[in-house]
Design a protein around this motif. Structure first.
Motif, PDB file in Angstrom:
ATOM      1  N   LYS A 170       0.916  -1.291   0.029  1.00 49.70           N
ATOM      2  CA  LYS A 170       0.136  -0.108  -0.073  1.00 49.70           C
ATOM      3  C   LYS A 170       0.783   1.338  -0.046  1.00 49.70           C
ATOM      4  O   LYS A 170       0.629   2.221   0.910  1.00 49.70           O
ATOM      5  N   GLY A 171       1.893   1.083  -0.793  1.00 42.30           N
ATOM      6  CA  GLY A 171       2.681   2.335  -0.917  1.00 42.30           C
ATOM      7  C   GLY A 171       3.715   2.396  -2.178  1.00 42.30           C
ATOM      8  O   GLY A 171       3.320   1.721  -3.038  1.00 42.30           O
ATOM      9  N   VAL A 172       4.596   3.478  -2.181  1.00 36.59           N
ATOM     10  CA  VAL A 172       5.427   3.389  -3.380  1.00 36.59           C
ATOM     11  C   VAL A 172       7.062   3.342  -2.654  1.00 36.59           C
ATOM     12  O   VAL A 172       7.443   3.961  -1.719  1.00 36.59           O
ATOM     13  N   SER A 173       7.758   2.398  -3.289  1.00 37.27           N
ATOM     14  CA  SER A 173       9.412   2.239  -2.858  1.00 37.27           C
ATOM     15  C   SER A 173       9.929   2.963  -4.044  1.00 37.27           C
ATOM     16  O   SER A 173       9.637   2.849  -5.107  1.00 37.27           O
ATOM     17  N   VAL A 174      10.924   3.689  -3.555  1.00 44.12           N
ATOM     18  CA  VAL A 174      11.919   4.520  -4.299  1.00 44.12           C
ATOM     19  C   VAL A 174      13.265   3.922  -4.437  1.00 44.12           C
ATOM     20  O   VAL A 174      14.011   3.368  -3.217  1.00 44.12           O
ATOM     21  N   TYR A 175      13.834   3.554  -5.576  1.00 43.26           N
ATOM     22  CA  TYR A 175      15.377   2.976  -5.670  1.00 43.26           C
ATOM     23  C   TYR A 175      16.079   3.963  -6.555  1.00 43.26           C
ATOM     24  O   TYR A 175      15.481   4.597  -7.288  1.00 43.26           O
ATOM     25  N   ASP A 176      17.466   3.894  -6.247  1.00 43.24           N
ATOM     26  CA  ASP A 176      18.350   4.617  -7.249  1.00 43.24           C
ATOM     27  C   ASP A 176      18.573   3.947  -8.513  1.00 43.24           C
ATOM     28  O   ASP A 176      18.166   2.681  -8.705  1.00 43.24           O
ATOM     29  N   ARG A 177      19.428   4.411  -9.376  1.00 44.44           N
ATOM     30  CA  ARG A 177      19.723   3.710 -10.676  1.00 44.44           C
ATOM     31  C   ARG A 177      20.247   2.426 -10.534  1.00 44.44           C
ATOM     32  O   ARG A 177      20.519   1.652 -11.156  1.00 44.44           O
ATOM     33  N   ASP A 178      21.141   2.313  -9.364  1.00 46.55           N
ATOM     34  CA  ASP A 178      21.996   1.268  -9.046  1.00 46.55           C
ATOM     35  C   ASP A 178      21.068   0.082  -8.186  1.00 46.55           C
ATOM     36  O   ASP A 178      21.700  -0.715  -7.642  1.00 46.55           O
ATOM     37  N   HIS A 179      19.829   0.270  -8.318  1.00 44.99           N
ATOM     38  CA  HIS A 179      18.615  -0.468  -7.495  1.00 44.99           C
ATOM     39  C   HIS A 179      19.010  -0.492  -6.069  1.00 44.99           C
ATOM     40  O   HIS A 179      18.530  -1.182  -5.255  1.00 44.99           O
ATOM     41  N   ASN A 180      19.480   0.405  -5.365  1.00 45.82           N
ATOM     42  CA  ASN A 180      19.447   0.601  -3.933  1.00 45.82           C
ATOM     43  C   ASN A 180      18.185   1.186  -3.434  1.00 45.82           C
ATOM     44  O   ASN A 180      17.758   2.311  -3.885  1.00 45.82           O
ATOM     45  N   PHE A 181      17.815   0.749  -2.630  1.00 42.06           N
ATOM     46  CA  PHE A 181      16.446   1.159  -1.903  1.00 42.06           C
ATOM     47  C   PHE A 181      16.640   2.633  -1.229  1.00 42.06           C
ATOM     48  O   PHE A 181      17.546   2.740  -0.264  1.00 42.06           O
ATOM     49  N   LEU A 182      15.866   3.450  -1.393  1.00 40.61           N
ATOM     50  CA  LEU A 182      16.139   4.898  -0.762  1.00 40.61           C
ATOM     51  C   LEU A 182      15.059   5.122   0.372  1.00 40.61           C
ATOM     52  O   LEU A 182      15.211   5.603   1.502  1.00 40.61           O
ATOM     53  N   ARG A 183      13.672   4.954  -0.150  1.00 45.34           N
ATOM     54  CA  ARG A 183      12.678   4.986   0.912  1.00 45.34           C
ATOM     55  C   ARG A 183      11.389   4.819   0.440  1.00 45.34           C
ATOM     56  O   ARG A 183      11.193   4.041  -0.828  1.00 45.34           O
ATOM     57  N   PHE A 184      10.366   4.822   1.274  1.00 43.26           N
ATOM     58  CA  PHE A 184       8.997   4.109   1.253  1.00 43.26           C
ATOM     59  C   PHE A 184       7.992   5.324   1.492  1.00 43.26           C
ATOM     60  O   PHE A 184       7.996   5.973   2.456  1.00 43.26           O
ATOM     61  N   LEU A 185       7.302   5.465   0.741  1.00 42.26           N
ATOM     62  CA  LEU A 185       6.132   6.672   0.376  1.00 42.26           C
ATOM     63  C   LEU A 185       4.859   6.058   0.544  1.00 42.26           C
ATOM     64  O   LEU A 185       4.374   5.188  -0.056  1.00 42.26           O
ATOM     65  N   ILE A 242      -2.082  12.807  -4.164  1.00 38.08           N
ATOM     66  CA  ILE A 242      -1.081  13.443  -4.683  1.00 38.08           C
ATOM     67  C   ILE A 242      -0.157  13.506  -3.397  1.00 38.08           C
ATOM     68  O   ILE A 242      -0.309  14.197  -2.189  1.00 38.08           O
ATOM     69  N   PHE A 243       1.166  13.215  -3.776  1.00 37.22           N
ATOM     70  CA  PHE A 243       2.296  13.536  -2.746  1.00 37.22           C
ATOM     71  C   PHE A 243       3.248  14.588  -3.044  1.00 37.22           C
ATOM     72  O   PHE A 243       3.475  14.415  -4.467  1.00 37.22           O
ATOM     73  N   ASN A 244       3.845  15.050  -2.160  1.00 36.91           N
ATOM     74  CA  ASN A 244       5.212  15.889  -2.602  1.00 36.91           C
ATOM     75  C   ASN A 244       6.326  14.662  -2.735  1.00 36.91           C
ATOM     76  O   ASN A 244       6.010  13.691  -2.211  1.00 36.91           O
TER      77      ASN A 244
END
Length: 386
Positions: free
Chosen positions: A151-166, A203-205
């Motif tokens: 129930k959210g959005v995971s964010v990864y950098d270009r090298d597939h490193n996990f950054l955060r969860f929204l 809508i998220f920032n």
């Protein structure tokens, strides 16, 4: 011109026969015979001016090194063979880098996102996801993955490193996603459920804070949704929402105000069954993947149908219940072909901005070019259900 589905089958049958004949010819050629590749499907069919060319499909790791669209493996797969390893399965999301060299595809059933890096000839995956669906990239190539199971959005950098969860407690069933880079907004389509009244777009920032929502509740009136699934943005920040079970696309301005509706329920030109993926080309034309009819319909900014392509089937260029849709900066069109377990790639050709419209300043002037009206009278597809 309106044409019912019953009048559309024969043309697709003819197209399918041509492609199948090419496949069989290619498969049966002996070692001494030159390799034969069938002509790729185009829409509309000759002698009309073609506008959409089927380019290829991508399925798995082998597609980095060669075009496997017409390979023996694909023929075996169409005949019911087992799918190869490290491949797409039930694709639900697509994202393409700004340079068009990297294509990301979410495989719902495999709980993974596959990366096809054509520039560096590398195939890689982000695994262990929980029902990955919609995908989008930001300007720094950070990948935003809708994980419906979380129930959210995971964010990864270009090298597939996990950054955060929204996420936010109000999110129930996220599906599609769009990113407004200029305004720093992330739109997440919350499909909702049978028991929920909250069918909306959140809508998220970019810090992950919920800043608002679009949608006036569950229903069929303007501004309301019934199981919205995918979203897209145009160059002015207007939001296009596939309102799937209302069989329409609704458009909202950057302030969230309702602007217009594209399409309606039905089986004629410009009508939908279950619209899902939505995207815009560089001319502002709107493309909508319809999971029910297994095609992609193209509308101009007035909401008028221009043409459509695809049709139900397993052969190259055809689709079975398409879901996600995206278009890159070169007007290459990527369609998640859900039941065929692949992504189909098409190219918009022979088209300029003025082709979407005709001077209608005269009283009663037709807004759609005469040539396109002629295309519509001959363009065909079939009903795939779904």
């Amino acid at each position: 011109m309106i044409a019912t589905r019953s009048k559309q089958v024969h043309g697709v049958t003819r197209l399918a026969a041509v492609v199948l004949a090419g496949l069989l010819l290619s498969a049966c050629a002996g070692k001494q015979a030159p390799k034969t590749t069938p002509d790729l499907p185009v829409w509309p069919p000759p002698p009309q001016q073609e506008r959409i060319q089927f380019v290829r499909s991508i399925v798995g790791e082998d597609d980095l090194h060669q075009d496997t669209t017409f390979s023996q493996k694909v023929i075996d797969l169409l005949a019911g063979g087992a799918p190869p390893a490290r491949r797409i399965a039930e694709p639900m999301g697509i994202a393409v880098s700004d340079d068009g060299q990297r294509v990301y595809v979410s495989s719902q059933i495999r709980s993974a996102v596959s990366l096809f890096d054509f520039e560096n000839d590398v195939f890689s995956e982000i695994e262990g996801l929980n029902r990955p669906l919609g995908l989008v990239l930001d300007a720094e190539d950070r990948l935003y993955i809708v994980e419906q199971g979380k129930k959210g959005v995971s964010v990864y950098d270009r090298d597939h490193n996990f950054l955060r969860f929204l996420t936010h407690p109000s999110i129930e069933r996220p599906t599609g996603i769009a990113l407004d880079r200029e305004r720093g907004r992330l739109y997440v389509c919350d499909t909702g459920s049978r028991t929920s009244e909250d069918h909306s777009v959140k809508i998220f920032n970019l810090e992950g804070e919920l800043t608002g929502a679009i949608g006036e509740g569950k229903g069929g009136a303007e501004g309301k949704f019934l199981y919205p699934t995918y979203v897209a943005l145009d160059g002015d920040g207007n939001l296009y929402v596939a309102d799937s079970l209302n069989s329409r696309v609704q458009v909202f301005d950057p302030e969230g105000n309702y602007v217009k509706t594209i399409g309606e329920r039905g089986n004629g030109w410009g009508m939908f069954d279950k619209p899902k993926g939505v995207a815009l080309d560089s001319f502002g034309n709107i493309y909508v993947a319809d999971s029910g009819w297994s095609n992609v319909q193209i509308f101009n900014q007035r909401g008028e149908i221009m043409l459509f392509f695809g049709g139900f089937g397993p052969l190259p260029g055809m689709m079975k219940n398409p879901t996600a849709l995206t278009i890159d900066r070169q007007n290459r069109i990527y369609v998640a072909d859900f039941i065929n377990h692949r992504v189909n790639i098409y190219q918009l050709v022979n088209t300029k901005a003025g082709d979407s419209f005709r001077d209608s300043s005269a009283e009663g002037g037709a807004p759609v070019p005469e040539a396109v009206n002629d295309l519509l009278s001959k363009l065909v597809t079939s009903n795939g259900g779904g």
